[in-house]
Design a protein around this motif. Structure first.
Motif, short mmCIF file in Angstrom:
data_model
loop_
_atom_site.label_atom_id
_atom_site.label_comp_id
_atom_site.label_asym_id
_atom_site.label_seq_id
_atom_site.Cartn_x
_atom_site.Cartn_y
_atom_site.Cartn_z
N GLY A 76 0.81 -1.20 0.00
CA GLY A 76 0.00 0.00 0.00
C GLY A 76 0.85 1.26 0.00
O GLY A 76 0.57 2.22 -0.74
N PHE A 77 1.92 1.29 0.83
CA PHE A 77 2.81 2.45 0.86
C PHE A 77 3.53 2.64 -0.48
O PHE A 77 3.65 3.76 -0.99
CB PHE A 77 3.82 2.30 1.99
CG PHE A 77 3.32 2.75 3.33
CD1 PHE A 77 3.26 4.10 3.63
CD2 PHE A 77 2.89 1.84 4.27
CE1 PHE A 77 2.79 4.53 4.87
CE2 PHE A 77 2.42 2.26 5.50
CZ PHE A 77 2.37 3.61 5.80
N LEU A 78 4.02 1.54 -1.05
CA LEU A 78 4.76 1.64 -2.30
C LEU A 78 3.87 2.14 -3.44
O LEU A 78 4.25 3.03 -4.20
CB LEU A 78 5.38 0.29 -2.65
CG LEU A 78 6.50 -0.19 -1.72
CD1 LEU A 78 6.92 -1.62 -2.08
CD2 LEU A 78 7.70 0.73 -1.79
N TYR A 79 2.67 1.54 -3.56
CA TYR A 79 1.75 1.99 -4.61
C TYR A 79 1.36 3.46 -4.42
O TYR A 79 1.18 4.20 -5.38
CB TYR A 79 0.49 1.13 -4.61
CG TYR A 79 0.70 -0.26 -5.17
CD1 TYR A 79 1.55 -0.49 -6.24
CD2 TYR A 79 0.03 -1.36 -4.62
CE1 TYR A 79 1.74 -1.76 -6.75
CE2 TYR A 79 0.21 -2.63 -5.13
CZ TYR A 79 1.06 -2.83 -6.19
OH TYR A 79 1.24 -4.09 -6.70
N SER A 80 1.20 3.89 -3.18
CA SER A 80 0.74 5.25 -2.90
C SER A 80 1.77 6.28 -3.35
O SER A 80 1.42 7.30 -3.96
CB SER A 80 0.44 5.41 -1.41
OG SER A 80 -0.63 4.58 -1.01
N PRO A 87 -4.26 2.76 -3.27
CA PRO A 87 -4.76 1.59 -4.01
C PRO A 87 -6.05 1.08 -3.41
O PRO A 87 -6.22 1.03 -2.19
CB PRO A 87 -3.62 0.57 -3.86
CG PRO A 87 -2.90 0.99 -2.61
CD PRO A 87 -3.01 2.48 -2.54
N SER A 88 -6.97 0.69 -4.27
CA SER A 88 -8.27 0.17 -3.82
C SER A 88 -8.36 -1.34 -3.88
O SER A 88 -9.37 -1.91 -3.48
CB SER A 88 -9.38 0.77 -4.68
OG SER A 88 -9.18 0.44 -6.05
N SER A 89 -7.32 -2.00 -4.37
CA SER A 89 -7.37 -3.44 -4.55
C SER A 89 -6.72 -4.22 -3.41
O SER A 89 -6.63 -5.44 -3.48
CB SER A 89 -6.69 -3.82 -5.88
OG SER A 89 -5.35 -3.36 -5.90
N LEU A 90 -6.25 -3.52 -2.37
CA LEU A 90 -5.59 -4.19 -1.26
C LEU A 90 -6.52 -4.33 -0.08
O LEU A 90 -7.48 -3.58 0.08
CB LEU A 90 -4.33 -3.41 -0.84
CG LEU A 90 -3.27 -3.21 -1.92
CD1 LEU A 90 -2.10 -2.41 -1.36
CD2 LEU A 90 -2.78 -4.54 -2.46
N THR A 91 -6.25 -5.32 0.76
CA THR A 91 -7.05 -5.57 1.96
C THR A 91 -6.42 -4.82 3.12
O THR A 91 -5.48 -5.30 3.76
CB THR A 91 -7.12 -7.08 2.26
OG1 THR A 91 -7.60 -7.76 1.10
CG2 THR A 91 -8.05 -7.35 3.43
N LEU A 92 -6.92 -3.62 3.39
CA LEU A 92 -6.37 -2.78 4.44
C LEU A 92 -7.49 -2.29 5.35
O LEU A 92 -8.65 -2.20 4.94
CB LEU A 92 -5.63 -1.58 3.84
CG LEU A 92 -4.42 -1.91 2.94
CD1 LEU A 92 -3.91 -0.66 2.27
CD2 LEU A 92 -3.31 -2.56 3.77
N LEU A 93 -7.13 -1.96 6.58
CA LEU A 93 -8.08 -1.44 7.54
C LEU A 93 -8.35 0.04 7.27
O LEU A 93 -7.55 0.72 6.64
CB LEU A 93 -7.54 -1.62 8.96
CG LEU A 93 -7.31 -3.08 9.41
CD1 LEU A 93 -6.64 -3.10 10.79
CD2 LEU A 93 -8.61 -3.85 9.46
N PRO A 94 -9.50 0.55 7.74
CA PRO A 94 -9.81 1.97 7.51
C PRO A 94 -8.73 2.91 8.05
O PRO A 94 -8.41 3.92 7.42
CB PRO A 94 -11.14 2.15 8.24
CG PRO A 94 -11.76 0.80 8.26
CD PRO A 94 -10.63 -0.16 8.37
N GLY A 95 -8.16 2.59 9.21
CA GLY A 95 -7.11 3.43 9.75
C GLY A 95 -5.87 3.42 8.87
O GLY A 95 -5.21 4.46 8.70
N GLN A 96 -5.53 2.28 8.30
CA GLN A 96 -4.38 2.20 7.41
C GLN A 96 -4.63 2.97 6.11
O GLN A 96 -3.73 3.63 5.58
CB GLN A 96 -4.07 0.73 7.11
CG GLN A 96 -3.62 -0.05 8.35
CD GLN A 96 -3.52 -1.54 8.07
OE1 GLN A 96 -4.16 -2.07 7.17
NE2 GLN A 96 -2.71 -2.23 8.87
N LEU A 97 -5.86 2.90 5.59
CA LEU A 97 -6.19 3.66 4.39
C LEU A 97 -6.08 5.16 4.65
O LEU A 97 -5.63 5.92 3.77
CB LEU A 97 -7.61 3.31 3.93
CG LEU A 97 -7.81 1.89 3.40
CD1 LEU A 97 -9.27 1.64 3.10
CD2 LEU A 97 -6.97 1.65 2.16
N GLN A 98 -6.46 5.58 5.84
CA GLN A 98 -6.34 7.01 6.17
C GLN A 98 -4.87 7.43 6.21
O GLN A 98 -4.52 8.52 5.75
CB GLN A 98 -7.01 7.28 7.52
CG GLN A 98 -7.00 8.73 7.95
CD GLN A 98 -7.74 9.64 6.99
OE1 GLN A 98 -8.73 9.22 6.40
NE2 GLN A 98 -7.29 10.87 6.85
#
Length: 328
Positions: A76-80, A87-98
């Protein structure tokens, strides 16, 4: 040979240290030469570890994360920072997405400061004309590869915005001892329509014709990517803890909808007399619809005298007879 290093993502580069306390890095990797990032299914001595392969223009680098969750977060960090988009295709928690949203914003500001005259390209700023095919996805090149690799049964070709923000691109995936990705530029013509920019350009009137042309040229090997995403079954929301600021995902209670009160059953005229408590004359009026036939049981039930009435009549007759006899 593998090395155990402490890794730090700073801006658009990876810095490697011997341990977390070192102030000087031992190696640096600039992500500007990024090509792709995919999971590595090979096993590690540590069974909980998760591997991934970072492919650059000058070679591949194999990385190992402590566990699956850490690998997903690193991706997620690398794609960002590479695509400037969460990225919307990864399984991440709402806090991690924020957190990733904040990282994207910081990286955009950093690049804007370094290059004030040039804004970073946005993959979502493509002016689409005409009807959009169902296989269009507003994703970056990396996200397109991830989608095609994760959902091979949904098709192997999707249409997406180009990196320059002024063109489109078609990303395809095929299997040849592993995933093989190809990217084709699609530009709009000034006089209308589109062109697939290959060695012999292919003119197309619409975006649907672009997809049909690629399907026809490959004899049906390439098929549009159609992913039906399910709808949520529950209402969820994110709230922050007042004490530590930690964000938690909640599920709203599902209360059943209030039931509409059922209408009372339609009552027959015969059933209204006990509720109305009307006098005998009114009750007789209710019996008028019944035909005056001696064979009608309801009519007999209403007109025939009861046994109690017959007994009282007999006693009254006997009393009158006694009185007459005594007077005589």
């Amino acid at each position: 040979a593998s090395r155990r290093l402490w890794t730090c993502l700073c801006g658009n580069s990876l810095y490697f240290f011997n341990n977390a306390k070192d102030a000087h890095y031992v190696d640096k990797l600039d992500l500007s030469g990024f090509v792709s990032l995919k999971d590595d299914s090979s096993r590690d001595r540590n069974l909980e570890a998760a591997r991934l392969i970072l492919r650059m223009k000058d070679g591949e680098i194999k990385l190992t994360a402590p566990n699956l969750e850490a690998r997903e977060l690193w991706k997620g960090f690398l794609y960002s920072v590479i695509d400037l988009n969460v990225p919307s295709s990864l399984t991440l928690l709402p806090g991690q997405l924020q957190i990733l949203k904040e990282v994207v914003e910081k990286e955009r500001n950093r690049r804007r400061t370094r290059n004030p005259g040039r804004a970073p390209p946005s993959p979502l700023s493509v002016p689409l004309v005409g009807e959009i095919p169902a296989c269009f996805r507003p994703v970056s090149r990396t996200e397109a590869e991830v989608l095609l690799e994760r959902h091979p049964d949904c098709g192997n070709m999707l249409l997406r915005p180009g990196r320059d923000g002024c063109s489109l691109a078609v990303t395809t995936r095929q299997d040849l001892n592993g995933s093989v990705f190809r990217h084709y530029r699609v530009t709009q013509r000034d006089q209308g329509g589109y062109v697939i920019d290959v060695e012999n350009p292919i003119p197309c009137a619409t975006l649907h014709d672009v997809i049909d042309a690629l399907v026809e040229k490959t004899a049906g090997t390439l098929q549009p990517f159609l992913l039906e995403e399910p709808y949520e079954e529950n209402i969820t929301y994110v709230s922050a803890n007042d004490e530590n600021g930690e964000k938690i995902l909640h599920t709203a209670p599902s209360c059943p909808l209030p039931r509409v009160p059922a209408l009372p059953p339609k009552q027959d005229r015969w059933c209204t007399s006990p509720l109305s408590r009307s006098p005998a004359a009114d009750r007789r009026t209710l019996t008028s619809p019944v035909p005056a036939s001696p064979t009608n049981p309801m009519r007999r039930l209403i007109l025939s005298p009861s046994p109690l009435t017959q007994t009282l009549n007999e006693e009254l007759k006997m009393t009158l007879e006694k009185r007459r006899t005594s007077q005589d």
